[in-house]
Scaffold this motif. Sequence first.
Motif, PDB file in Angstrom:
ATOM      1  N   TYR A 199     -27.119   8.634  61.728  1.00 45.96           N
ATOM      2  CA  TYR A 199     -28.034   7.795  60.836  1.00 45.96           C
ATOM      3  C   TYR A 199     -29.489   7.884  60.726  1.00 45.96           C
ATOM      4  CZ  TYR A 199     -23.428   5.413  60.222  1.00 45.96           C
ATOM      5  OH  TYR A 199     -22.366   5.239  59.939  1.00 45.96           O
ATOM      6  N   LYS A 200     -29.917   7.997  59.439  1.00 44.81           N
ATOM      7  CA  LYS A 200     -31.298   8.533  59.472  1.00 44.81           C
ATOM      8  C   LYS A 200     -32.314   7.491  59.333  1.00 44.81           C
ATOM      9  CE  LYS A 200     -29.971  12.909  57.394  1.00 44.81           C
ATOM     10  NZ  LYS A 200     -28.663  12.789  58.184  1.00 44.81           N
ATOM     11  N   ARG A 201     -31.948   6.045  58.936  1.00 42.49           N
ATOM     12  CA  ARG A 201     -32.829   4.883  58.686  1.00 42.49           C
ATOM     13  C   ARG A 201     -32.350   3.745  59.379  1.00 42.49           C
ATOM     14  NH1 ARG A 201     -32.656   5.001  52.189  1.00 42.49           N
ATOM     15  NH2 ARG A 201     -34.492   4.081  52.466  1.00 42.49           N
ATOM     16  N   VAL A 202     -32.750   3.725  60.667  1.00 38.09           N
ATOM     17  CA  VAL A 202     -32.358   2.704  61.688  1.00 38.09           C
ATOM     18  C   VAL A 202     -33.777   2.011  62.088  1.00 38.09           C
ATOM     19  CG1 VAL A 202     -31.082   2.282  63.716  1.00 38.09           C
ATOM     20  CG2 VAL A 202     -30.640   4.297  62.262  1.00 38.09           C
ATOM     21  N   TYR A 203     -33.636   0.816  62.029  1.00 40.60           N
ATOM     22  CA  TYR A 203     -34.796  -0.060  62.451  1.00 40.60           C
ATOM     23  C   TYR A 203     -34.426  -1.226  63.332  1.00 40.60           C
ATOM     24  CZ  TYR A 203     -36.285   2.054  58.034  1.00 40.60           C
ATOM     25  OH  TYR A 203     -36.719   2.702  56.918  1.00 40.60           O
ATOM     26  N   ASN A 204     -35.023  -1.292  64.395  1.00 37.37           N
ATOM     27  CA  ASN A 204     -34.795  -2.175  65.399  1.00 37.37           C
ATOM     28  C   ASN A 204     -35.720  -3.345  65.462  1.00 37.37           C
ATOM     29  OD1 ASN A 204     -33.863  -3.399  67.947  1.00 37.37           O
ATOM     30  ND2 ASN A 204     -35.597  -2.624  68.950  1.00 37.37           N
ATOM     31  N   ILE A 205     -35.328  -4.694  65.451  1.00 41.07           N
ATOM     32  CA  ILE A 205     -36.424  -5.663  65.131  1.00 41.07           C
ATOM     33  C   ILE A 205     -36.972  -5.782  66.537  1.00 41.07           C
ATOM     34  CG2 ILE A 205     -36.751  -8.180  64.613  1.00 41.07           C
ATOM     35  CD1 ILE A 205     -34.456  -8.064  62.887  1.00 41.07           C
ATOM     36  N   GLN A 206     -38.406  -5.600  66.997  1.00 44.64           N
ATOM     37  CA  GLN A 206     -38.975  -5.961  68.216  1.00 44.64           C
ATOM     38  C   GLN A 206     -38.651  -7.365  68.690  1.00 44.64           C
ATOM     39  OE1 GLN A 206     -43.031  -4.317  67.142  1.00 44.64           O
ATOM     40  NE2 GLN A 206     -42.523  -2.864  68.833  1.00 44.64           N
ATOM     41  N   ASP A 207     -38.396  -7.664  69.829  1.00 51.07           N
ATOM     42  CA  ASP A 207     -38.395  -8.938  70.278  1.00 51.07           C
ATOM     43  C   ASP A 207     -37.118  -9.784  69.754  1.00 51.07           C
ATOM     44  OD1 ASP A 207     -40.781  -8.408  72.249  1.00 51.07           O
ATOM     45  OD2 ASP A 207     -41.871  -8.893  70.352  1.00 51.07           O
ATOM     46  N   GLY A 208     -36.409  -8.953  68.856  1.00 57.15           N
ATOM     47  CA  GLY A 208     -35.021  -9.423  68.186  1.00 57.15           C
ATOM     48  C   GLY A 208     -35.168 -10.900  67.737  1.00 57.15           C
ATOM     49  N   LEU A 209     -33.947 -11.636  67.830  1.00 55.35           N
ATOM     50  CA  LEU A 209     -33.791 -12.950  67.111  1.00 55.35           C
ATOM     51  C   LEU A 209     -34.946 -13.853  67.563  1.00 55.35           C
ATOM     52  CD1 LEU A 209     -31.982 -14.265  65.010  1.00 55.35           C
ATOM     53  CD2 LEU A 209     -30.697 -15.294  67.016  1.00 55.35           C
ATOM     54  N   THR A 210     -35.328 -13.481  68.769  1.00 56.93           N
ATOM     55  CA  THR A 210     -36.614 -14.713  69.180  1.00 56.93           C
ATOM     56  C   THR A 210     -37.703 -14.563  68.243  1.00 56.93           C
ATOM     57  OG1 THR A 210     -35.800 -14.369  71.520  1.00 56.93           O
ATOM     58  CG2 THR A 210     -38.149 -14.967  71.231  1.00 56.93           C
ATOM     59  N   ALA A 211     -38.126 -12.963  68.006  1.00 58.05           N
ATOM     60  CA  ALA A 211     -39.328 -13.021  66.942  1.00 58.05           C
ATOM     61  C   ALA A 211     -38.795 -13.525  65.543  1.00 58.05           C
ATOM     62  CB  ALA A 211     -39.519 -11.662  67.065  1.00 58.05           C
ATOM     63  N   TRP A 212     -37.662 -13.524  65.281  1.00 58.40           N
ATOM     64  CA  TRP A 212     -37.262 -13.982  63.766  1.00 58.40           C
ATOM     65  C   TRP A 212     -37.538 -15.437  63.664  1.00 58.40           C
ATOM     66  CZ3 TRP A 212     -35.551 -11.240  59.341  1.00 58.40           C
ATOM     67  CH2 TRP A 212     -34.967 -11.980  58.704  1.00 58.40           C
ATOM     68  N   VAL A 213     -37.020 -16.133  64.640  1.00 55.12           N
ATOM     69  CA  VAL A 213     -36.969 -17.435  64.704  1.00 55.12           C
ATOM     70  C   VAL A 213     -38.357 -17.975  64.872  1.00 55.12           C
ATOM     71  CG1 VAL A 213     -36.355 -19.639  66.252  1.00 55.12           C
ATOM     72  CG2 VAL A 213     -34.715 -17.773  65.595  1.00 55.12           C
ATOM     73  N   ASN A 214     -39.328 -17.456  65.756  1.00 53.95           N
ATOM     74  CA  ASN A 214     -40.635 -17.606  65.966  1.00 53.95           C
ATOM     75  C   ASN A 214     -41.450 -17.429  64.643  1.00 53.95           C
ATOM     76  OD1 ASN A 214     -40.349 -18.423  68.501  1.00 53.95           O
ATOM     77  ND2 ASN A 214     -41.005 -16.486  69.458  1.00 53.95           N
ATOM     78  N   GLU A 215     -41.097 -16.653  63.897  1.00 53.83           N
ATOM     79  CA  GLU A 215     -41.873 -16.208  62.620  1.00 53.83           C
ATOM     80  C   GLU A 215     -41.354 -17.604  61.443  1.00 53.83           C
ATOM     81  OE1 GLU A 215     -44.020 -14.414  61.212  1.00 53.83           O
ATOM     82  OE2 GLU A 215     -44.313 -13.355  63.088  1.00 53.83           O
ATOM     83  N   GLY A 216     -40.111 -18.467  61.924  1.00 58.25           N
ATOM     84  CA  GLY A 216     -39.916 -19.336  61.340  1.00 58.25           C
ATOM     85  C   GLY A 216     -38.909 -19.059  59.966  1.00 58.25           C
ATOM     86  N   TYR A 217     -38.324 -17.846  60.140  1.00 59.59           N
ATOM     87  CA  TYR A 217     -37.213 -17.235  59.414  1.00 59.59           C
ATOM     88  C   TYR A 217     -35.939 -18.217  59.646  1.00 59.59           C
ATOM     89  CZ  TYR A 217     -40.495 -13.683  58.442  1.00 59.59           C
ATOM     90  OH  TYR A 217     -41.861 -12.940  58.072  1.00 59.59           O
ATOM     91  N   PRO A 218     -34.980 -18.244  58.576  1.00 64.59           N
ATOM     92  CA  PRO A 218     -33.754 -19.220  58.834  1.00 64.59           C
ATOM     93  C   PRO A 218     -32.820 -18.253  59.541  1.00 64.59           C
ATOM     94  CG  PRO A 218     -33.891 -17.983  56.476  1.00 64.59           C
ATOM     95  CD  PRO A 218     -35.196 -17.826  57.200  1.00 64.59           C
ATOM     96  N   VAL A 219     -31.963 -19.034  60.120  1.00 68.43           N
ATOM     97  CA  VAL A 219     -30.727 -18.603  60.899  1.00 68.43           C
ATOM     98  C   VAL A 219     -29.438 -19.201  60.815  1.00 68.43           C
ATOM     99  CG1 VAL A 219     -31.910 -17.462  62.872  1.00 68.43           C
ATOM    100  CG2 VAL A 219     -31.052 -19.692  63.020  1.00 68.43           C
ATOM    101  N   VAL A 220     -28.508 -19.096  60.554  1.00 68.12           N
ATOM    102  CA  VAL A 220     -27.158 -19.489  60.651  1.00 68.12           C
ATOM    103  C   VAL A 220     -26.881 -20.190  61.996  1.00 68.12           C
ATOM    104  CG1 VAL A 220     -24.554 -19.549  60.084  1.00 68.12           C
ATOM    105  CG2 VAL A 220     -26.223 -18.283  58.620  1.00 68.12           C
ATOM    106  N   ILE A 221     -26.639 -21.424  62.253  1.00 63.91           N
ATOM    107  CA  ILE A 221     -26.679 -22.212  63.654  1.00 63.91           C
ATOM    108  C   ILE A 221     -25.207 -22.891  63.567  1.00 63.91           C
ATOM    109  CG2 ILE A 221     -28.896 -22.243  64.099  1.00 63.91           C
ATOM    110  CD1 ILE A 221     -28.694 -25.433  63.529  1.00 63.91           C
ATOM    111  N   ASP A 222     -24.646 -23.084  64.728  1.00 63.83           N
ATOM    112  CA  ASP A 222     -23.358 -23.885  65.141  1.00 63.83           C
ATOM    113  C   ASP A 222     -24.040 -25.279  65.239  1.00 63.83           C
ATOM    114  OD1 ASP A 222     -21.598 -25.325  66.213  1.00 63.83           O
ATOM    115  OD2 ASP A 222     -20.350 -23.598  66.930  1.00 63.83           O
ATOM    116  N   SER A 223     -23.976 -26.118  64.367  1.00 60.90           N
ATOM    117  CA  SER A 223     -25.078 -27.330  64.458  1.00 60.90           C
ATOM    118  C   SER A 223     -24.451 -28.210  65.717  1.00 60.90           C
ATOM    119  CB  SER A 223     -24.791 -28.323  63.237  1.00 60.90           C
ATOM    120  OG  SER A 223     -23.478 -28.419  62.955  1.00 60.90           O
ATOM    121  N   GLU A 224     -23.037 -28.205  66.089  1.00 57.73           N
ATOM    122  CA  GLU A 224     -22.575 -28.944  67.199  1.00 57.73           C
ATOM    123  C   GLU A 224     -23.196 -28.433  68.354  1.00 57.73           C
ATOM    124  OE1 GLU A 224     -18.496 -29.271  69.339  1.00 57.73           O
ATOM    125  OE2 GLU A 224     -18.281 -29.775  67.343  1.00 57.73           O
ATOM    126  N   LYS A 225     -23.147 -27.109  68.695  1.00 58.98           N
ATOM    127  CA  LYS A 225     -23.979 -26.523  69.943  1.00 58.98           C
ATOM    128  C   LYS A 225     -25.213 -26.771  69.931  1.00 58.98           C
ATOM    129  CE  LYS A 225     -20.353 -22.849  70.697  1.00 58.98           C
ATOM    130  NZ  LYS A 225     -19.893 -21.506  70.738  1.00 58.98           N
TER     131      LYS A 225
END
Length: 167
Positions: A132-158
Motif C-alpha cells: 500500500y502506498k498511501r498509509v497514514y498513522n495518527i500520532q498519539d492515536g485515539l488519545t490525540a483525536w479525543v484531545n482535539e475534541g473530535y467525536p467518537v462512538v462510545i458505549d454509553s453504559e461503559k
Amino acid sequence: MNKQYISYFIAILIALLIIAPSIAGAAPKTDCVVPDYKNITACQAKDILENKNTFLLDVRTPAEYNYSHIEGATLIPLKNVPAHDPVNLSDDQLLPNRINELPKNKNTKIVVYCYTGKRGSIASQMIVDAGYKRVYNIQDGLTAWVNEGYPVVIDSEKWLTNYPHYL
C-alpha cells in the motif's frame, strides 16, 4: 624526474581517468524511493477522513473498540493486549493474517490508529510492506483525536460506569 617515469605516470593517470567513471557507474543506485507510512496529527487525519475514499482502520482490541472508536472505523486488531482486553484472539483474527481485508486498490488512502500511536505505527509499516502506498498513522492515536475534541462512538453504559462524574 626521469622521462621514462613521467611516461609511466601519464599512462597510469590516463588509465585511471578512463576506468574510474566506469567503476562509479557500476555502483548500485540509491535514489530509489522506499515506501513508508506517514505520521499525521489528529487534525490532519480529520481532514483526510473528510474524503469519502479513505479507509479508516482501528488496530486496537475488540474491547477497546467497543468502548469507543472513530465513526466509520473498521476493526482489525494488530495483536492481543491482555492489559486492555482479556479475550485472547487467535492468530487468524489479527492483522498479519487479515491484510487481504484491506481495500484491493493499493493506492487507497488508509488512516490507521490505535490508542497511543505505537500499535498504529507497527500496523502502518506492515500495511506499507504489503504494497500500500498511501498509509497514514495518527500520532498519539485515539488519545490525540479525543484531545482535539473530535467525536467518537462510545458505549454509553461503559462510559457512565467509568466516568460517572461527567453526568
